[in-house]
Design a protein around this motif. Structure first.
Motif, PDB file in Angstrom:
ATOM      1  N   ASN A  13      -8.446  -7.225  -7.241  1.00 51.29           N
ATOM      2  CA  ASN A  13      -7.651  -6.576  -7.933  1.00 51.29           C
ATOM      3  C   ASN A  13      -7.629  -5.601  -9.293  1.00 51.29           C
ATOM      4  O   ASN A  13      -7.189  -4.312  -8.697  1.00 51.29           O
ATOM      5  CB  ASN A  13      -6.992  -8.169  -8.771  1.00 51.29           C
ATOM      6  CG  ASN A  13      -6.113  -7.705  -9.579  1.00 51.29           C
ATOM      7  OD1 ASN A  13      -4.338  -7.032  -8.539  1.00 51.29           O
ATOM      8  ND2 ASN A  13      -5.202  -7.784 -10.459  1.00 51.29           N
ATOM      9  N   ARG A  14      -8.730  -5.596  -9.593  1.00 54.84           N
ATOM     10  CA  ARG A  14      -9.212  -4.300 -11.031  1.00 54.84           C
ATOM     11  C   ARG A  14      -9.629  -2.912  -9.670  1.00 54.84           C
ATOM     12  O   ARG A  14      -9.067  -2.238 -10.473  1.00 54.84           O
ATOM     13  CB  ARG A  14     -10.437  -4.566 -11.593  1.00 54.84           C
ATOM     14  CG  ARG A  14     -10.303  -6.034 -12.375  1.00 54.84           C
ATOM     15  CD  ARG A  14     -11.716  -7.134 -13.308  1.00 54.84           C
ATOM     16  NE  ARG A  14     -10.458  -8.011 -14.203  1.00 54.84           N
ATOM     17  CZ  ARG A  14     -10.007  -7.994 -15.250  1.00 54.84           C
ATOM     18  NH1 ARG A  14      -9.362  -6.858 -15.816  1.00 54.84           N
ATOM     19  NH2 ARG A  14     -10.246  -9.341 -15.920  1.00 54.84           N
ATOM     20  N   SER A  15      -9.971  -2.985  -8.694  1.00 52.74           N
ATOM     21  CA  SER A  15     -10.368  -2.282  -7.593  1.00 52.74           C
ATOM     22  C   SER A  15      -9.037  -1.071  -7.762  1.00 52.74           C
ATOM     23  O   SER A  15      -9.656  -0.168  -7.850  1.00 52.74           O
ATOM     24  CB  SER A  15     -11.286  -2.169  -6.471  1.00 52.74           C
ATOM     25  OG  SER A  15     -12.693  -3.136  -7.189  1.00 52.74           O
ATOM     26  N   PHE A  16      -8.688  -1.943  -7.502  1.00 57.15           N
ATOM     27  CA  PHE A  16      -6.792  -1.491  -7.212  1.00 57.15           C
ATOM     28  C   PHE A  16      -6.344  -0.463  -8.515  1.00 57.15           C
ATOM     29  O   PHE A  16      -6.101  -0.075  -8.308  1.00 57.15           O
ATOM     30  CB  PHE A  16      -5.980  -2.554  -6.875  1.00 57.15           C
ATOM     31  CG  PHE A  16      -4.534  -2.349  -7.031  1.00 57.15           C
ATOM     32  CD1 PHE A  16      -3.810  -1.045  -5.918  1.00 57.15           C
ATOM     33  CD2 PHE A  16      -3.660  -2.254  -7.877  1.00 57.15           C
ATOM     34  CE1 PHE A  16      -2.525  -0.536  -5.802  1.00 57.15           C
ATOM     35  CE2 PHE A  16      -2.355  -1.961  -7.867  1.00 57.15           C
ATOM     36  CZ  PHE A  16      -1.747  -1.704  -6.867  1.00 57.15           C
ATOM     37  N   GLY A  23      -7.728   7.930  -9.702  1.00 55.08           N
ATOM     38  CA  GLY A  23      -6.835   9.156  -8.859  1.00 55.08           C
ATOM     39  C   GLY A  23      -7.628   9.270  -7.397  1.00 55.08           C
ATOM     40  O   GLY A  23      -7.649   9.986  -6.433  1.00 55.08           O
ATOM     41  N   ASP A  24      -8.484   8.705  -7.104  1.00 54.17           N
ATOM     42  CA  ASP A  24      -9.005   7.775  -6.128  1.00 54.17           C
ATOM     43  C   ASP A  24      -8.701   7.712  -4.925  1.00 54.17           C
ATOM     44  O   ASP A  24      -8.010   6.711  -4.693  1.00 54.17           O
ATOM     45  CB  ASP A  24     -10.725   7.146  -6.576  1.00 54.17           C
ATOM     46  CG  ASP A  24     -11.372   7.189  -4.803  1.00 54.17           C
ATOM     47  OD1 ASP A  24     -11.195   7.543  -3.682  1.00 54.17           O
ATOM     48  OD2 ASP A  24     -12.593   6.619  -5.471  1.00 54.17           O
ATOM     49  N   PHE A  25      -7.428   8.430  -4.039  1.00 56.02           N
ATOM     50  CA  PHE A  25      -6.493   7.729  -3.002  1.00 56.02           C
ATOM     51  C   PHE A  25      -7.468   7.632  -2.016  1.00 56.02           C
ATOM     52  O   PHE A  25      -6.815   6.455  -1.281  1.00 56.02           O
ATOM     53  CB  PHE A  25      -5.714   9.432  -3.511  1.00 56.02           C
ATOM     54  CG  PHE A  25      -4.588   9.268  -1.728  1.00 56.02           C
ATOM     55  CD1 PHE A  25      -3.406   8.516  -2.278  1.00 56.02           C
ATOM     56  CD2 PHE A  25      -4.741   9.383  -0.460  1.00 56.02           C
ATOM     57  CE1 PHE A  25      -2.383   7.770  -1.424  1.00 56.02           C
ATOM     58  CE2 PHE A  25      -3.385   8.675   0.488  1.00 56.02           C
ATOM     59  CZ  PHE A  25      -2.649   8.327   0.007  1.00 56.02           C
ATOM     60  N   ALA A  30      -8.389   2.657   0.736  1.00 57.62           N
ATOM     61  CA  ALA A  30      -9.070   1.340   1.518  1.00 57.62           C
ATOM     62  C   ALA A  30      -8.784   0.114   1.227  1.00 57.62           C
ATOM     63  O   ALA A  30      -8.984  -1.387   1.894  1.00 57.62           O
ATOM     64  CB  ALA A  30      -9.853   1.840   1.991  1.00 57.62           C
ATOM     65  N   LEU A  31      -8.440   0.063   0.014  1.00 60.20           N
ATOM     66  CA  LEU A  31      -7.378  -1.595  -0.380  1.00 60.20           C
ATOM     67  C   LEU A  31      -6.754  -2.191   0.162  1.00 60.20           C
ATOM     68  O   LEU A  31      -6.231  -3.166  -0.459  1.00 60.20           O
ATOM     69  CB  LEU A  31      -7.961  -1.491  -2.464  1.00 60.20           C
ATOM     70  CG  LEU A  31      -9.025  -0.800  -3.493  1.00 60.20           C
ATOM     71  CD1 LEU A  31      -7.897  -0.397  -4.664  1.00 60.20           C
ATOM     72  CD2 LEU A  31     -10.231  -2.558  -3.323  1.00 60.20           C
ATOM     73  N   TYR A  74       1.876   6.769  -3.719  1.00 59.08           N
ATOM     74  CA  TYR A  74       0.741   6.545  -4.159  1.00 59.08           C
ATOM     75  C   TYR A  74       0.218   8.070  -4.621  1.00 59.08           C
ATOM     76  O   TYR A  74       0.111   8.834  -5.604  1.00 59.08           O
ATOM     77  CB  TYR A  74      -0.210   5.603  -4.452  1.00 59.08           C
ATOM     78  CG  TYR A  74      -0.088   3.919  -4.706  1.00 59.08           C
ATOM     79  CD1 TYR A  74       0.116   3.670  -5.875  1.00 59.08           C
ATOM     80  CD2 TYR A  74       0.467   3.010  -3.607  1.00 59.08           C
ATOM     81  CE1 TYR A  74      -0.471   2.725  -6.309  1.00 59.08           C
ATOM     82  CE2 TYR A  74       0.679   1.993  -4.364  1.00 59.08           C
ATOM     83  CZ  TYR A  74       1.017   1.715  -5.411  1.00 59.08           C
ATOM     84  OH  TYR A  74       1.112   0.802  -5.895  1.00 59.08           O
ATOM     85  N   ALA A  75       0.709   9.063  -3.732  1.00 61.79           N
ATOM     86  CA  ALA A  75      -0.044   9.613  -3.828  1.00 61.79           C
ATOM     87  C   ALA A  75       0.669  10.596  -4.726  1.00 61.79           C
ATOM     88  O   ALA A  75       0.477  11.783  -4.905  1.00 61.79           O
ATOM     89  CB  ALA A  75      -0.108  10.857  -2.088  1.00 61.79           C
TER      90      ALA A  75
END
Length: 186
Positions: A13-16, A23-25, A30-31, A74-75
């Protein structure tokens, strides 16, 4: 549910949110759950396979379904947001078998594009959003299956009471039981 499962879901969840902040698309992509994350029995009928479509509701947006729609959103958000930071509060995690649900309050600080004649950030804006994130366990860890976020309209109990009073006033005089105030239809 084990503490290990809860910790792993909390990390996912935190990684999301951290991927959005950076801004790591690629990491964000991957998540999210993908069809290849779910294994099916070799003799299973593909029509009977579980639906692994992902879904997302951003505050004020319609439901987005499928990897294409969700990831495109998200992009667009990342392309139009110079700065975003999430401070998560009220985090609650529930794990049942291979599904987990996280509810939280997203306290968001964001800034839009810089003015044309400046290299500085645009004005910073704060916002509170409540979110529900649903994860599925995969062979590669917990993946996001659904994200639903809604703006918090009332900031405090006083504001909630004021909203309730306004709604009561709209009902008219009486007990507030219906539009006529007497419990009967208007």
């Amino acid at each position: 549910m084990t503490t290990t499962d809860t910790d792993a879901v909390d990390t996912a969840n935190r990684s999301f949110y951290e991927a959005q902040e950076r801004g790591d698309f690629e990491e964000l992509t991957a998540l999210w759950l993908a069809p290849e994350d779910v294994s099916y029995a070799e003799d299973a009928d593909p029509d009977d396979a579980e639906d692994t479509s992902i879904s997302c509701v951003h505050p004020g947006w319609p439901v987005l379904t499928g990897r294409g729609e969700v990831l495109r959103s998200y992009a667009l958000i990342m392309a139009n947001t110079e700065y975003i930071q999430f401070f998560l509060t009220d985090v609650r995690i529930s794990v049942v078998a291979d599904t987990a649900m996280v509810t939280c309050t997203e306290n968001i600080l964001s800034g839009g594009p810089a003015p044309e004649d400046s290299d500085e950030l645009g004005p910073l804006v704060g916002q509170r959003v409540v979110a529900t994130n649903v994860f599925r366990r995969t062979r590669d860890g917990w993946k996001l299956w659904s994200h639903h976020a809604s703006p918090v309209l009332a900031e405090s109990d006083d504001e909630s009471d004021a909203l309730e009073d306004t709604l009561d006033d709209a009902d008219g005089p009486g007990d507030g039981g219906g539009p006529g105030g007497d419990g009967s239809p208007a």
